[in-house]
Design a protein around this motif. Structure first.
Motif, PDB file in Angstrom:
ATOM      1  N   TYR A 316       0.826  -1.213   0.000  1.00 30.62           N
ATOM      2  CA  TYR A 316       0.000   0.000   0.000  1.00 30.62           C
ATOM      3  C   TYR A 316       0.862   1.265   0.000  1.00 30.62           C
ATOM      4  N   SER A 317       1.930   1.256   0.797  1.00 30.78           N
ATOM      5  CA  SER A 317       2.745   2.470   0.894  1.00 30.78           C
ATOM      6  C   SER A 317       3.626   2.667  -0.331  1.00 30.78           C
ATOM      7  N   ASP A 318       4.146   1.562  -0.898  1.00 41.75           N
ATOM      8  CA  ASP A 318       5.088   1.657  -2.012  1.00 41.75           C
ATOM      9  C   ASP A 318       4.538   1.090  -3.310  1.00 41.75           C
ATOM     10  N   GLY A 319       3.309   0.570  -3.281  1.00 42.48           N
ATOM     11  CA  GLY A 319       2.717   0.017  -4.488  1.00 42.48           C
ATOM     12  C   GLY A 319       2.670  -1.510  -4.467  1.00 42.48           C
ATOM     13  N   LEU A 320       1.672  -2.056  -5.162  1.00 43.56           N
ATOM     14  CA  LEU A 320       1.459  -3.503  -5.133  1.00 43.56           C
ATOM     15  C   LEU A 320       2.631  -4.277  -5.715  1.00 43.56           C
ATOM     16  N   ILE A 321       3.214  -3.792  -6.795  1.00 40.86           N
ATOM     17  CA  ILE A 321       4.329  -4.517  -7.416  1.00 40.86           C
ATOM     18  C   ILE A 321       5.498  -4.620  -6.460  1.00 40.86           C
ATOM     19  N   ARG A 322       5.820  -3.499  -5.791  1.00 38.92           N
ATOM     20  CA  ARG A 322       6.932  -3.519  -4.824  1.00 38.92           C
ATOM     21  C   ARG A 322       6.605  -4.468  -3.666  1.00 38.92           C
ATOM     22  N   GLY A 323       5.377  -4.427  -3.183  1.00 38.11           N
ATOM     23  CA  GLY A 323       4.990  -5.310  -2.088  1.00 38.11           C
ATOM     24  C   GLY A 323       5.077  -6.767  -2.476  1.00 38.11           C
ATOM     25  N   MET A 324       4.651  -7.105  -3.699  1.00 39.00           N
ATOM     26  CA  MET A 324       4.731  -8.488  -4.160  1.00 39.00           C
ATOM     27  C   MET A 324       6.179  -8.942  -4.319  1.00 39.00           C
ATOM     28  N   ALA A 338       7.192 -19.525   3.611  1.00 41.41           N
ATOM     29  CA  ALA A 338       6.668 -18.952   4.859  1.00 41.41           C
ATOM     30  C   ALA A 338       5.531 -17.993   4.573  1.00 41.41           C
ATOM     31  N   ASN A 339       4.731 -18.283   3.531  1.00 40.73           N
ATOM     32  CA  ASN A 339       3.716 -17.334   3.106  1.00 40.73           C
ATOM     33  C   ASN A 339       2.430 -17.430   3.925  1.00 40.73           C
ATOM     34  N   ALA A 340       1.567 -16.444   3.750  1.00 43.21           N
ATOM     35  CA  ALA A 340       0.376 -16.281   4.587  1.00 43.21           C
ATOM     36  C   ALA A 340      -0.594 -17.447   4.487  1.00 43.21           C
ATOM     37  N   SER A 341      -0.734 -18.022   3.302  1.00 43.09           N
ATOM     38  CA  SER A 341      -1.730 -19.068   3.102  1.00 43.09           C
ATOM     39  C   SER A 341      -1.403 -20.368   3.814  1.00 43.09           C
ATOM     40  N   GLU A 371      -1.135 -12.993  -2.701  1.00 46.15           N
ATOM     41  CA  GLU A 371      -1.059 -14.271  -3.408  1.00 46.15           C
ATOM     42  C   GLU A 371      -2.098 -14.285  -4.532  1.00 46.15           C
ATOM     43  N   ASN A 372      -1.992 -13.288  -5.375  1.00 49.16           N
ATOM     44  CA  ASN A 372      -2.898 -13.103  -6.502  1.00 49.16           C
ATOM     45  C   ASN A 372      -2.453 -13.980  -7.683  1.00 49.16           C
TER      46      ASN A 372
END
Length: 388
Positions: A316-324, A338-341, A371-372
């Motif tokens: 959210y702060s730096d953009g979806l691509i950066r977060g992914m 170690a992902n959320a799912s 995890e789109n």
């Protein structure tokens, strides 16, 4: 300009963001930036096998100007693309050709995620190969670059006799990624620490929330947010080199000017309070108020909960691509994901969270956002590169 470990300048030139024209590296402008930097004391240059055109351009410029012996070249082995020592040798030879040199000063395992991956590389023979290259003088120092949590970073530091390490570190990541604890642990072991993303890809320079920028301006109207960010790092004795992807003359001049006046211990107590207020202003806009304390760890299912939350906030702060991108490096490109799912909804984390975060609910949100379909496509192929 001050020099710390191995006579390296405290400002390093990150070669991933050379200036571009018509989609290609502008070699003429890049040459001017490199010449100016070296004349003003910069002697550390960081590139990598996978930075398009970077090694070739750097090599040509240094050879053309006769500057190779005046600088330290750091480049990186894409361990995720090799399956044997022969693969590593082939890529290393290509790098020497690109860089027009007979040796590399620093050779890093690029984005080394955890000890398990390193152990597999050692069993493949990479550790012995690196030692032989050092004995032959083709590689002078061996290290790794890292994205992930502090505990895994410390385990990696203890897994081999490293000569240096490279980590993401800045005043917003003080308690995440390798963090201050990891940086200072490396320094106690005598391992030089090279800093990447000192300004989070420029977000801490010109992408701060308005309130955060005003706090810096009110404290010192003569300093830019970028200068505040760099000084926070150079104030710390454990930091050897701060890399900056300098893509313009203005950036080069400003960073060199800032570095020339930088000293360990230069930040006063009232300035530390400014950083605290800026952090509060930035964190006031985050989605999940996780402080990265780690009380929720270890997760029985293996979820890196603080790491997941950090990446979600960055999306959210730096953009979806950066977060992914951060999410893939932090949670997925590891021997044990170690992902959320992976969350099994046991609730143990919520019992220990000082912030009283509804962790299970938030992990669901993180999974839905990060995890789109694009993530799943990349994650589908990651075992081929990271887990075999």
């Amino acid at each position: 300009m001050e020099k710390r470990a191995n006579d390296w300048s405290i400002l390093g030139f990150g070669c991933m963001r050379f200036p571009r024209k018509a989609g290609r590296i502008d070699e003429e402008e890049t040459q001017k930036l490199i010449r100016y930097s070296i004349r003003h004391g910069v002697n550390y240059f960081d590139t990598a096998y996978i930075y398009p055109g970077s090694e070739q351009v750097l090599g040509r410029i240094l050879a053309k100007d006769g500057l190779r012996d005046k600088v330290c070249i750091t480049t990186k082995l894409p361990h995720y693309l090799i399956r044997s020592v022969e693969d590593a040798e082939d890529k290393f030879r290509k790098q020497l050709d690109r860089l027009q040199t007979d040796h590399v000063d620093n050779y890093l395992m690029h984005m080394l995620p955890d000890v398990e991956i390193w152990d597999k590389l050692v069993r493949m023979g990479i550790g012995q190969w690196l030692q032989e290259k050092k004995q032959q003088g083709q590689i002078r120092r061996v290290g790794f670059s890292y994205h992930g949590n502090t505990d895994n970073f410390i385990r990696l530091l203890d897994a081999w006799d490293w000569d240096l390490c490279q980590v993401q570190y800045n005043y917003m990541d003080e308690n995440s990624q390798a963090g201050r604890r990891g940086v200072e642990y490396a320094a106690r072991k005598g391992i030089p620490v090279i800093i990447m993303e000192p300004l989070r890809g420029g977000r801490l320079a010109d992408g701060l929330p308005r309130q955060a920028g005003q706090i810096f301006a009110q404290a010192d109207s003569g300093s830019t947010p970028a200068q505040w960010g760099l000084r926070w790092l150079w104030d710390q004795k454990a930091v050897s080199v701060v890399l900056s992807g300098m893509g313009s003359r203005q950036m080069v001049r400003e960073n060199i000017q800032t570095a020339e006046s930088a000293r360990t211990g230069m930040i006063r107590e009232e300035q530390r309070e400014v950083y605290d207020r800026v952090r509060e202003a930035v964190n006031g806009e985050v989605k999940i108020p996780c402080t990265g304390c780690g009380y929720c760890q270890p997760c029985p299912a293996g979820v890196d909960i603080p790491g997941v939350f950090r990446c979600y906030n960055i999306s959210y702060s730096d953009g979806l691509i950066r977060g992914m991108k951060e999410y893939l490096m932090t949670t997925t490109f590891r021997a044990k994901p170690a992902n959320a799912s992976l969350c099994v909804k046991c609730g143990r984390c919520e019992q220990n969270c000082p912030q009283q975060i509804q962790v299970r609910q938030q992990l669901d949100q993180c999974g839905r956002r990060l995890e789109n379909p694009a993530y799943r496509a990349i994650a589908h192929f990651s075992p081929r590169f990271f887990r075999k």
